[in-house]
Design an enzyme around this catalytic site. Structure first.
Site, PDB file in Angstrom:
ATOM      1  N   ASN A 217     -23.625  28.532  -6.143  1.00  0.00           N
ATOM      2  CA  ASN A 217     -24.382  27.293  -6.402  1.00  0.00           C
ATOM      3  C   ASN A 217     -24.933  27.250  -7.833  1.00  0.00           C
ATOM      4  O   ASN A 217     -24.928  26.194  -8.479  1.00  0.00           O
ATOM      5  CB  ASN A 217     -25.538  27.140  -5.407  1.00  0.00           C
ATOM      6  CG  ASN A 217     -25.037  26.821  -4.012  1.00  0.00           C
ATOM      7  OD1 ASN A 217     -23.901  26.377  -3.831  1.00  0.00           O
ATOM      8  ND2 ASN A 217     -25.881  27.057  -3.015  1.00  0.00           N
TER       9      ASN A 217
ATOM     10  N   ASP B  95     -23.413  20.555  -0.144  1.00  0.00           N
ATOM     11  CA  ASP B  95     -21.997  20.473  -0.556  1.00  0.00           C
ATOM     12  C   ASP B  95     -21.134  20.942   0.620  1.00  0.00           C
ATOM     13  O   ASP B  95     -20.409  21.911   0.533  1.00  0.00           O
ATOM     14  CB  ASP B  95     -21.731  21.294  -1.837  1.00  0.00           C
ATOM     15  CG  ASP B  95     -22.021  22.784  -1.665  1.00  0.00           C
ATOM     16  OD1 ASP B  95     -22.856  23.141  -0.808  1.00  0.00           O
ATOM     17  OD2 ASP B  95     -21.395  23.593  -2.377  1.00  0.00           O
TER      18      ASP B  95
ATOM     19  N   ASP C 166     -21.107  26.563   5.860  1.00  0.00           N
ATOM     20  CA  ASP C 166     -22.481  26.981   6.164  1.00  0.00           C
ATOM     21  C   ASP C 166     -23.465  25.828   5.986  1.00  0.00           C
ATOM     22  O   ASP C 166     -24.484  25.759   6.672  1.00  0.00           O
ATOM     23  CB  ASP C 166     -22.901  28.207   5.327  1.00  0.00           C
ATOM     24  CG  ASP C 166     -22.817  27.970   3.841  1.00  0.00           C
ATOM     25  OD1 ASP C 166     -21.921  27.227   3.397  1.00  0.00           O
ATOM     26  OD2 ASP C 166     -23.638  28.530   3.100  1.00  0.00           O
ATOM     27  N   ASP C 167     -23.142  24.883   5.083  1.00  0.00           N
ATOM     28  CA  ASP C 167     -23.984  23.679   4.957  1.00  0.00           C
ATOM     29  C   ASP C 167     -24.037  22.951   6.312  1.00  0.00           C
ATOM     30  O   ASP C 167     -25.072  22.410   6.691  1.00  0.00           O
ATOM     31  CB  ASP C 167     -23.399  22.704   3.929  1.00  0.00           C
ATOM     32  CG  ASP C 167     -23.230  23.330   2.562  1.00  0.00           C
ATOM     33  OD1 ASP C 167     -23.967  22.975   1.647  1.00  0.00           O
ATOM     34  OD2 ASP C 167     -22.336  24.186   2.412  1.00  0.00           O
TER      35      ASP C 167
ATOM     36  N   GLU D 212     -23.913  33.654  -8.594  1.00  0.00           N
ATOM     37  CA  GLU D 212     -23.757  33.119  -7.242  1.00  0.00           C
ATOM     38  C   GLU D 212     -23.163  31.717  -7.381  1.00  0.00           C
ATOM     39  O   GLU D 212     -23.392  31.020  -8.378  1.00  0.00           O
ATOM     40  CB  GLU D 212     -25.143  33.093  -6.587  1.00  0.00           C
ATOM     41  CG  GLU D 212     -25.223  32.487  -5.204  1.00  0.00           C
ATOM     42  CD  GLU D 212     -25.280  30.977  -5.208  1.00  0.00           C
ATOM     43  OE1 GLU D 212     -24.928  30.371  -4.189  1.00  0.00           O
ATOM     44  OE2 GLU D 212     -25.681  30.391  -6.247  1.00  0.00           O
TER      45      GLU D 212
ATOM     46  N   HIS E 224     -25.608  31.425   4.628  1.00  0.00           N
ATOM     47  CA  HIS E 224     -26.579  31.180   3.557  1.00  0.00           C
ATOM     48  C   HIS E 224     -27.547  29.990   3.742  1.00  0.00           C
ATOM     49  O   HIS E 224     -28.757  30.158   3.737  1.00  0.00           O
ATOM     50  CB  HIS E 224     -25.830  30.959   2.240  1.00  0.00           C
ATOM     51  CG  HIS E 224     -24.763  31.955   1.979  1.00  0.00           C
ATOM     52  ND1 HIS E 224     -25.025  33.223   1.534  1.00  0.00           N
ATOM     53  CD2 HIS E 224     -23.401  31.884   2.121  1.00  0.00           C
ATOM     54  CE1 HIS E 224     -23.895  33.899   1.378  1.00  0.00           C
ATOM     55  NE2 HIS E 224     -22.891  33.110   1.735  1.00  0.00           N
TER      56      HIS E 224
ATOM     57  N   ASN F  97     -21.490  36.478  -5.821  1.00  0.00           N
ATOM     58  CA  ASN F  97     -20.287  36.142  -5.051  1.00  0.00           C
ATOM     59  C   ASN F  97     -19.306  35.257  -5.802  1.00  0.00           C
ATOM     60  O   ASN F  97     -18.315  34.814  -5.247  1.00  0.00           O
ATOM     61  CB  ASN F  97     -20.663  35.471  -3.715  1.00  0.00           C
ATOM     62  CG  ASN F  97     -21.362  34.138  -3.898  1.00  0.00           C
ATOM     63  OD1 ASN F  97     -21.623  33.709  -5.025  1.00  0.00           O
ATOM     64  ND2 ASN F  97     -21.669  33.477  -2.799  1.00  0.00           N
TER      65      ASN F  97
HETATM   66  C1  BDR Z   1     -23.606  29.149  -1.441  1.00  0.00           C
HETATM   67  O1  BDR Z   1     -22.397  28.691  -2.063  1.00  0.00           O
HETATM   68  C2  BDR Z   1     -21.699  27.851  -1.191  1.00  0.00           C
HETATM   69  O2  BDR Z   1     -20.378  28.279  -1.116  1.00  0.00           O
HETATM   70  C3  BDR Z   1     -22.350  27.971   0.169  1.00  0.00           C
HETATM   71  O3  BDR Z   1     -22.294  26.753   0.860  1.00  0.00           O
HETATM   72  C4  BDR Z   1     -23.758  28.364  -0.167  1.00  0.00           C
HETATM   73  O4  BDR Z   1     -24.544  27.242  -0.423  1.00  0.00           O
HETATM   74  C5  BDR Z   1     -23.527  30.648  -1.266  1.00  0.00           C
HETATM   75  O5  BDR Z   1     -23.364  31.267  -2.493  1.00  0.00           O
HETATM   76 CA    CA Z   2     -23.783  25.038   0.237  1.00  0.00          CA
END
Ligand code: BDR
Ligand code: CA
Length: 334
Positions: free
Chosen positions: A186, A17, A21-22, A184, A261, A178
């Protein structure tokens, strides 16, 4: 000395997505000689699907890689059907304005030229199903966004499991969260999909927030990446600096550091020893719609028995090894 070029490459499919970080995860995978990236599928998550697909194409083109990109599910399986349970996946991401400037950890459009290529015509889920079933060699899936596409495939045809070597997902958090009270991002973006993966019986390695947050990088690490002098390393350094800066400006974090991540899941597919404290545990995901919606639940001692399903949670990462792995791949000549 072993010659990795002569070794068989691990066949993988990334499900993303994109996402700051992807982007680093995609580049690391595409520059890894140990992996054969069969395709990249996109899903809703950090941003609505149109943006995650466009951003993915931008990253692929930056590297000049010849890998097909398939657009997948724009919505979670059922999560958005209950009013008030979550925002609709189409809704524009919430942005924070700091000193008159919009600040977001995942900018709608990555600062790269618009893609010249388009996503493939076929839907990601049908491509995944077709590709998995046709493969004589089991394929490793690396979902690092909402788990919707992979869950849909498992629901459409459970016999596809035989063709999956392992799912290495970035998602969930045991002690670190988060997104919501206990979740979290995802897993929270599609709790039912995460639950389907966890209960599927396919070997599942969960690279959760506990692990990714044990490997934070700062401006020094960004400098090390930038010094490599390649497009990929330079853009990875940009993404890291952007994430640190956005988190600091919005007040999400005080330390000048950020976790990248998704790249940890990719590196775990190359060398599992980058994950530390991996525990075989009984897991589940809360889909109750309450304060724990999307929560990864875990217990080694559920009913005092051993975990029955092959679900493994990584609690820590070897940060030095992760950075070294990223540098050696992202530093490869353009
Ligand atoms: C995950 O959530 C997305 O915001 C980031 O790309 C990562 O895959 C971290 O919680
Ligand atoms: Ca991601």
């Amino acid at each position: 000395m072993k010659d990795v070029h002569m070794e068989k490459r691990r066949k993988v499919i990334l499900d993303v997505d994109t996402g700051s970080d992807d982007a680093v995860a995609i580049m690391t995978a595409l520059r890894s000689r140990e992996l054969e990236v069969l395709g990249i599928t996109t899903v809703h998550g950090n941003l609505p699907l149109a943006y995650t697909t466009d951003n993915t194409l931008r990253v692929v083109e930056l590297l000049g890689a010849d890998v097909p990109v398939y657009a997948g599910c724009p919505y979670p399986l059922v999560h958005d059907l209950l009013p008030g349970r979550r925002r609709n996946a189409d809704e524009e991401p919430k942005e924070t304005v700091v000193d008159g400037k919009v600040v977001a950890v995942h900018e709608k459009t990555l600062p790269l030229p618009p893609p010249t290529r388009r996503p493939q015509e076929e839907h990601a889920v049908s491509w995944l199903l077709r590709t998995l079933k046709a493969s004589e060699e089991p394929i490793t899936l690396i979902p690092v966004g909402a788990m919707t596409n992979i869950a849909a495939v498992l629901r459409m045809d459970p016999s596809v499991k035989e063709h999956i070597d392992e799912i290495i997902c970035m998602g969930g958090g045991v002690h670190v969260h988060n997104r919501a009270f206990r979740s979290e991002t995802n897993f929270y973006n599609d709790p039912e999909a995460a639950k389907i993966l966890v209960n599927s019986g396919v070997k599942l390695t969960i690279v959760c927030l506990d692990a990714t947050h044990s490997a934070w990088f700062g401006y020094e690490e960004a400098d090390r990446l930038r010094a490599l002098g390649t497009r990929a390393a330079d853009f990875a350094a940009d993404m890291l600096c952007h994430r640190i800066c956005a988190a600091n400006l919005t007040g999400a974090r005080r330390e000048p550091k950020s976790a990248l991540h998704d790249v940890l899941a990719v590196c775990a597919a190359i060398d599992p020893s980058v994950l530390l404290d991996v525990r075989h545990e009984t897991c589940d995901v809360d889909i109750g719609g309450g304060v724990a919606d999307g929560m990864l639940m875990t217990s080694m001692r559920w009913r005092y028995s051993e975990a029955k399903l092959p679900t493994y949670i990584a609690y820590r990462a070897d940060g030095e090894k992760l950075l070294a792995m990223m540098c050696s791949r992202l530093g490869r000549a353009d």
